[in-house]
Design an enzyme around this catalytic site. Structure first.
Site, PDB file in Angstrom:
ATOM      1  N   ALA A  69       0.855  -1.260   0.069  1.00  0.00           N
ATOM      2  CA  ALA A  69      -0.145   0.028   0.101  1.00  0.00           C
ATOM      3  C   ALA A  69       0.963   1.285   0.101  1.00  0.00           C
ATOM      4  O   ALA A  69       2.068   1.154   0.309  1.00  0.00           O
ATOM      5  CB  ALA A  69      -0.936   0.023   1.319  1.00  0.00           C
ATOM      6  N   GLY A  91       0.655  -5.065   0.977  1.00  0.00           N
ATOM      7  CA  GLY A  91      -0.210  -5.250   0.025  1.00  0.00           C
ATOM      8  C   GLY A  91       0.054  -5.857  -1.271  1.00  0.00           C
ATOM      9  O   GLY A  91      -1.098  -6.261  -1.955  1.00  0.00           O
ATOM     10  N   GLU A  93      -0.285  -9.388  -0.696  1.00  0.00           N
ATOM     11  CA  GLU A  93      -1.667  -9.736  -0.488  1.00  0.00           C
ATOM     12  C   GLU A  93      -2.420  -9.640  -1.701  1.00  0.00           C
ATOM     13  O   GLU A  93      -3.440 -10.375  -2.061  1.00  0.00           O
ATOM     14  CB  GLU A  93      -2.145  -8.733   0.635  1.00  0.00           C
ATOM     15  CG  GLU A  93      -1.796  -8.997   1.992  1.00  0.00           C
ATOM     16  CD  GLU A  93      -2.090  -7.769   2.759  1.00  0.00           C
ATOM     17  OE1 GLU A  93      -1.752  -6.759   2.325  1.00  0.00           O
ATOM     18  OE2 GLU A  93      -2.461  -8.015   3.859  1.00  0.00           O
ATOM     19  N   GLU A  99       4.637  -5.184   7.351  1.00  0.00           N
ATOM     20  CA  GLU A  99       3.869  -4.207   7.984  1.00  0.00           C
ATOM     21  C   GLU A  99       4.157  -3.858   9.521  1.00  0.00           C
ATOM     22  O   GLU A  99       4.218  -2.744  10.031  1.00  0.00           O
ATOM     23  CB  GLU A  99       2.355  -4.494   7.903  1.00  0.00           C
ATOM     24  CG  GLU A  99       1.666  -4.411   6.589  1.00  0.00           C
ATOM     25  CD  GLU A  99       1.837  -5.677   5.870  1.00  0.00           C
ATOM     26  OE1 GLU A  99       2.713  -6.394   5.975  1.00  0.00           O
ATOM     27  OE2 GLU A  99       1.112  -5.827   4.673  1.00  0.00           O
TER      28      GLU A  99
END
Ligand code: CO8
Length: 258
Positions: free
Chosen positions: A66, A109, A112, A132
């Protein structure tokens, strides 16, 4: 004019490539990128001419997670209002097979996003990870669940609790990656596999994907019942009649998607 942050290409019949295009930010997934990926996958999911989708980045990065700069100063209410989890859901809801073609970084992300796909082809230098915890949060795009389901509790904990990266080979050995190929062969191999899937009867492919995914969240008994029903339903399709007739008559089948 600058190029869009997500590109859509059609390299072969029935195959669409969705390419993340933010090289200056290692393909970090800002909201615009996520919205475009969700939009393209939703539209391709409804497009009869698309049979299989390849999701990829560039040679340095699939996606580095992200966009940290876009969320660094944001509060809880703004995070709630963004509702980015709905964009992940739109990607996961694509009924067609999606192949992640991963070169370079698939972090946070990005890892993911790859795990939201159905098949992961990785280059031998690709680097996966859920870093993270190193920036004060935890995975928010599914890793605590999808990574654990893919590799088991003890490997998932090992990587989620340390934030350590892992190689394509380690990912493949754990069962997270489907195939590791030379870095410069990743996209070619993904498109080749997508073409192979695109030639197969689409109703059977849709049922196979749905049954595997729904069965993963169900008991074995329920999953097996889903499988039986899906297999039985396909006997109503013309493609089942064509596929079996072609086998018996020793000829190539002509599948129509009906
Ligand atoms: N976000 C924003 N910008 C990024 C990101 C990112 N994730 N990754 C890289 N960039 C930017 C860098 O800031 C840099 O920009 P600039 O040139 O303006 O300084 C540019 O991309 C190039 O990066 P580097 O110079 O760092 O390139 P390197 O090749 O040296 O390193 C790495 C590449 C290893 C990928 C490194 O950039 C890195 O560690 N990136 C961050 C990886 C990371 O921590 N990802 C996880 C992010 S958090 C997440 O994904 C989950 C969020 C869950 C939210 C929950 C909501 C409910």
């Amino acid at each position: 004019m600058t190029a869009p942050v997500v590109l859509l290409e059609h390299p072969a019949e029935g195959v669409a490539v969705v390419r993340i295009n933010r090289p200056e930010a290692r393909n970090a997934l800002n909201i615009e990128v996520r919205k475009l990926i969700a939009k393209h996958l939703t539209e391709l999911g409804e497009d009869d001419t698309t049979r299989c989708i390849v999701l990829t980045g560039n040679d340095k990065s699939f996606a580095a997670g992200a966009d940290i700069k876009e969320m660094a100063g944001v509060g809880t209410m703004e995070m709630l209002a963004r509702g980015t989890h709905k964009l992940w859901r739109a990607i996961a809801a694509c009924p067609k097979p999606v192949i992640a073609a991963v070169n370079g970084f698939a972090l946070g992300g990005g890892c993911e996003l790859a795990m939201t796909c159905d098949i992961i082809i990785a280059g031998e230098s690709a680097k996966f990870g859920q870093p993270e915890v190193k920036i004060g949060i935890i995975p928010g795009g599914g890793a605590t669940q999808r990574l654990t389901r893919a590799v088991g509790k003890y490997k998932a904990m090992r990587y989620i609790l340390t934030g350590d990266p892992f190689s394509a080979k380690e990912a493949c050995d754990m069962g997270l990656v489907s195939e590791v190929v030379a870095d410069d062969a990743v996209e070619k191999r993904a498109v080749e596999m997508a073409q192979q899937i695109a030639t197969l009867p689409p109703l059977a492919i849709l049922q196979a994907k749905e049954t595997v995914l729904r069965g993963m969240d169900a008991s074995l008994d329920t999953g097996l019942a889903l499988e039986t029903k899906a297999a039985q339903i396909l006997f109503a399709s013309q493609d089942q009649k064509e596929g079996m007739a072609a086998f018996i008559e020793k000829r190539k089948p002509k599948f129509q998607g009906r």
